[in-house]
Design a protein around this motif. Structure first.
Motif, short mmCIF file in Angstrom:
data_model
loop_
_atom_site.label_atom_id
_atom_site.label_comp_id
_atom_site.label_asym_id
_atom_site.label_seq_id
_atom_site.Cartn_x
_atom_site.Cartn_y
_atom_site.Cartn_z
N LYS A 93 4.94 -6.86 -19.20
CA LYS A 93 4.13 -7.93 -19.46
C LYS A 93 3.56 -8.38 -18.01
N ILE A 94 4.59 -7.99 -17.02
CA ILE A 94 4.19 -8.38 -15.61
C ILE A 94 3.35 -7.06 -15.07
N HIS A 95 2.12 -7.37 -14.36
CA HIS A 95 1.30 -6.14 -13.79
C HIS A 95 2.09 -5.39 -12.81
N ILE A 96 2.08 -4.10 -12.81
CA ILE A 96 2.45 -3.28 -11.87
C ILE A 96 2.33 -3.59 -10.60
N TYR A 97 1.00 -4.19 -10.22
CA TYR A 97 0.58 -4.62 -8.92
C TYR A 97 1.63 -5.96 -8.34
N ALA A 98 1.89 -6.75 -9.29
CA ALA A 98 2.80 -7.91 -9.06
C ALA A 98 4.12 -7.32 -8.81
N ARG A 99 4.62 -6.19 -9.57
CA ARG A 99 5.96 -6.05 -9.62
C ARG A 99 6.36 -5.16 -8.04
N ILE A 100 5.16 -4.68 -7.53
CA ILE A 100 5.19 -3.98 -6.34
C ILE A 100 5.18 -4.87 -5.31
N TRP A 122 -4.61 2.13 -4.69
CA TRP A 122 -3.82 1.89 -3.12
C TRP A 122 -4.27 0.71 -2.62
N MET A 123 -5.78 0.70 -2.39
CA MET A 123 -6.25 -0.43 -1.60
C MET A 123 -6.51 -1.77 -2.44
N GLN A 124 -6.36 -1.59 -3.68
CA GLN A 124 -6.33 -2.93 -4.68
C GLN A 124 -5.01 -3.51 -4.38
N VAL A 125 -3.78 -2.51 -4.30
CA VAL A 125 -2.51 -3.07 -4.01
C VAL A 125 -2.56 -3.83 -2.85
N TYR A 183 0.84 -1.05 -0.09
CA TYR A 183 0.04 0.16 -0.01
C TYR A 183 0.91 1.07 0.01
N LEU A 184 1.85 1.18 0.89
CA LEU A 184 2.77 2.45 0.89
C LEU A 184 3.69 2.55 -0.26
N LEU A 185 4.05 1.54 -0.75
CA LEU A 185 4.75 1.40 -2.31
C LEU A 185 4.05 1.97 -3.19
N ALA A 186 2.87 1.72 -3.20
CA ALA A 186 2.21 2.20 -4.51
C ALA A 186 1.93 3.60 -4.38
N LYS A 187 1.51 4.16 -3.02
CA LYS A 187 1.48 5.56 -2.83
C LYS A 187 2.76 6.35 -3.09
N TRP A 188 3.84 5.77 -2.86
CA TRP A 188 5.13 6.37 -2.98
C TRP A 188 5.47 6.35 -4.42
N LYS A 212 15.87 -8.63 -12.24
CA LYS A 212 15.15 -9.50 -11.62
C LYS A 212 13.65 -8.78 -11.19
N LEU A 213 14.10 -7.52 -10.49
CA LEU A 213 12.65 -6.68 -10.00
C LEU A 213 12.84 -5.37 -10.59
N ASP A 214 11.91 -4.75 -10.58
CA ASP A 214 11.56 -3.56 -11.44
C ASP A 214 12.36 -2.43 -10.60
N PRO A 215 13.70 -2.10 -11.49
CA PRO A 215 14.33 -1.10 -10.71
C PRO A 215 13.82 0.20 -10.26
N GLY A 216 12.94 0.87 -11.16
CA GLY A 216 12.24 1.82 -10.19
C GLY A 216 11.54 1.94 -9.38
N VAL A 217 10.69 0.64 -9.10
CA VAL A 217 9.86 0.36 -7.99
C VAL A 217 11.04 0.11 -6.66
N VAL A 218 12.14 -0.65 -7.14
CA VAL A 218 13.07 -0.81 -6.27
C VAL A 218 13.58 0.40 -5.50
N GLN A 219 14.16 1.47 -6.48
CA GLN A 219 14.78 2.75 -5.97
C GLN A 219 13.64 3.36 -5.14
#
Length: 360
Positions: A250-257, A169-172, A156-161, A293-300
Motif C-alpha cells: 500500500k506504500i508507493h514504491i517511490y516512497a519505499r525507495i 528514474w527522474m520522477q523518483v 535516482y540511483l536506487l530506482a535504477k539499481w 520497517k523498510l522494504d527488505p528487497g530495496v534495502v538489500q
C-alpha cells in the motif's frame, strides 16, 4: 599454468582461475596480477593453493612498476576537474532549492528550473559516491536542503539499481528532492528544536507529510508517485508509520525507495544537535530495519550496491586505526576486511570494532 601453495606465490604472478572463499564468495578474479596485499588476503582466508601463470625473471624494476600500478587511486587532474563539476552543480541546486522552499508558500514551485538543475546534477552522477560524498561548506542550518538533494541523487540511483523502468528514474529523483517540502509549513521553533518534542509538537511535526502532499497537488511536471512520497515516506512496512499506518504494497514504491535514502542521509549528515554517524554503522541499522520497517528487497539492493565498489577505500576504525578495505564478503558487506599496518582485521570476527569514518 601451475598450482602453487600460497606460501610460494610471488608478487606479479597472474591468477588463472577465480579464487573463492570456503563459503563460495569470489575472493579474487581470474586474470588478477598479485600485489603484496593480495598475498596477505590469501593467507587471511587460509587459501591453500592457487592456479597461476608464473612470471619468470621479474626484475626489481618490473616489481616496482607492478606495485605502482596496483596502488594508483585514479586521482588525476582530469578526474579532479570533472568531480569539481559535480560540486558546482550541487551548489547551484542548493541555492535554487533554498529559494524555492523559502518562497513556496507565496508562489508556485519553480519546477522546471529545478528539473533543469537536477538533470545537470545527474549528468555528473558517475562522480557521486553515496558513502563518501560530502557537500562543500556544509552549513548545519541548511540540513533540510542538503538532505533533499542527497536523497534525490541516491533515490535516482536506487530506482535504477532496483530495476524500475527508466521513465521512473527522474520522477523518483523529484520524489527525493521534494519529500520534505511540507516542513516549510512547520514552525521553525519546532523544526529546529534539539530537545524532545511535546505531544502537540510531535503531532504538528508529523503534519509535514500531509502539508507536503497538499503543496505538490497543484505542481505540474511531477506524477502522483512524487506527491505520495511526500505523504508516505514515514510509513513503515508493518503499519507502525504515519500518517495512515499503511502496510507493505500500500506504500508507493517511490516512497519505499526515498525512505531508505532519507534515513541514510539524515544519519550521515551533521545536524545542529547530532553529529554524523559512520555510513557503515548506518547501513547496519538500515539492514536491521528491513525486518518490518523498510522494504527488505530495496534495502538489500541499496546495501549491495553502495558497498560493491569500495575495495581499496581508506577508512578509520572505531579504535582510530587507519586502514584500507581489501575484501567485502557479500553476506556481510558492512563488515569488510581491512588491512591495518600490514595486518588483516576481519570486522566480521572483531565485533567490537566498526568503520567509524570513510576517508577516501
Amino acid at each position: 599454468m601451475a598450482i602453487f601453495p600460497v606460501s610460494d606465490l610471488k608478487i606479479g604472478m597472474k591468477i588463472i582461475d577465480d579464487v573463492h572463499t570456503s563459503l563460495g564468495a569470489r575472493l579474487m578474479p581470474k586474470g588478477k596480477v598479485l600485489l603484496p596485499r593480495d598475498l596477505e588476503i590469501l593467507r587471511a582466508f587460509m587459501i591453500q593453493q592457487v592456479a597461476v601463470e608464473e612470471i619468470h625473471n621479474t626484475s626489481m624494476g618490473e616489481t616496482a612498476k607492478i606495485k605502482r600500478v596496483g596502488t594508483q587511486t585514479g586521482g588525476s587532474s582530469t578526474e579532479a576537474a570533472t568531480t569539481d563539476l559535480l560540486y558546482q552543480e550541487y551548489d547551484r541546486m542548493l541555492s535554487l532549492l533554498k529559494n524555492a522552499f523559502q518562497s513556496v508558500l507565496a508562489s508556485e514551485l519553480p519546477i522546471y528550473e529545478l528539473r533543469h538543475q537536477l538533470e545537470a546534477l545527474i549528468k555528473n552522477l558517475k562522480f557521486y559516491k553515496v558513502l563518501t560524498f560530502t557537500p562543500r561548506n556544509m552549513n548545519e542550518y541548511d540540513y533540510i536542503y542538503h538532505n533533499a538533494i542527497l536523497s534525490s541523487l541516491t533515490s535516482y540511483l536506487l530506482a535504477k539499481w532496483h530495476g524500475l523502468p527508466q521513465k521512473d528514474w527522474m520522477q523518483v529523483a523529484f520524489a527525493g528532492l521534494l519529500h520534505d517540502i511540507g516542513n516549510t509549513k512547520i514552525d521553525s521553533t519546532i523544526l529546529h528544536n534539539p530537545n524532545m518534542l511535546s505531544g502537540a509538537e510531535l503531532e504538528e511535526m508529523r503534519m509535514h507529510t500531509t502539508y507536503g502532499y497538499q503543496l505538490l497537488r497543484k505542481t505540474a511536471a511531477v506524477n502522483e508517485g512524487v506527491r505520495l512520497t511526500a505523504l508516505q515516506h514515514h510509513e513503515k512496512m508493518d503499519g507502525t508509520g504515519y500518517p495512515f499506518h499503511l502496510t507493505e504494497e500500500k506504500i508507493h514504491i517511490y516512497a519505499r525507495i526515498v525512505a531508505i535514502a532519507d534515513i541514510f542521509h539524515a544519519m550521515t549528515l551533521n545536524r545542529r544537535y547530532r553529529k554524523a554517524k559512520s555510513p557503515y554503522l548506518v547501513l547496519e541499522q538500515i539492514k536491521s530495519e528491513a525486518f518490518g520497517k523498510l522494504d527488505p528487497g530495496v534495502v538489500q539492493t541499496f546495501i549491495d550496491k553502495v558497498t560493491q565498489f569500495h575495495n581499496g577505500m581508506r577508512v578509520r576504525l572505531s579504535n582510530d586505526n587507519i586502514g584500507e578495505i581489501v575484501f567485502s564478503d557479500r553476506n556481510h558487506p558492512t563488515r569488510p576486511m581491512v588491512s591495518v599496518k600490514g595486518q588483516i582485521v576481519n570486522l566480521i570476527q572483531e565485533k567490537g570494532l566498526h568503520i567509524e569514518e570513510v576517508l577516501s
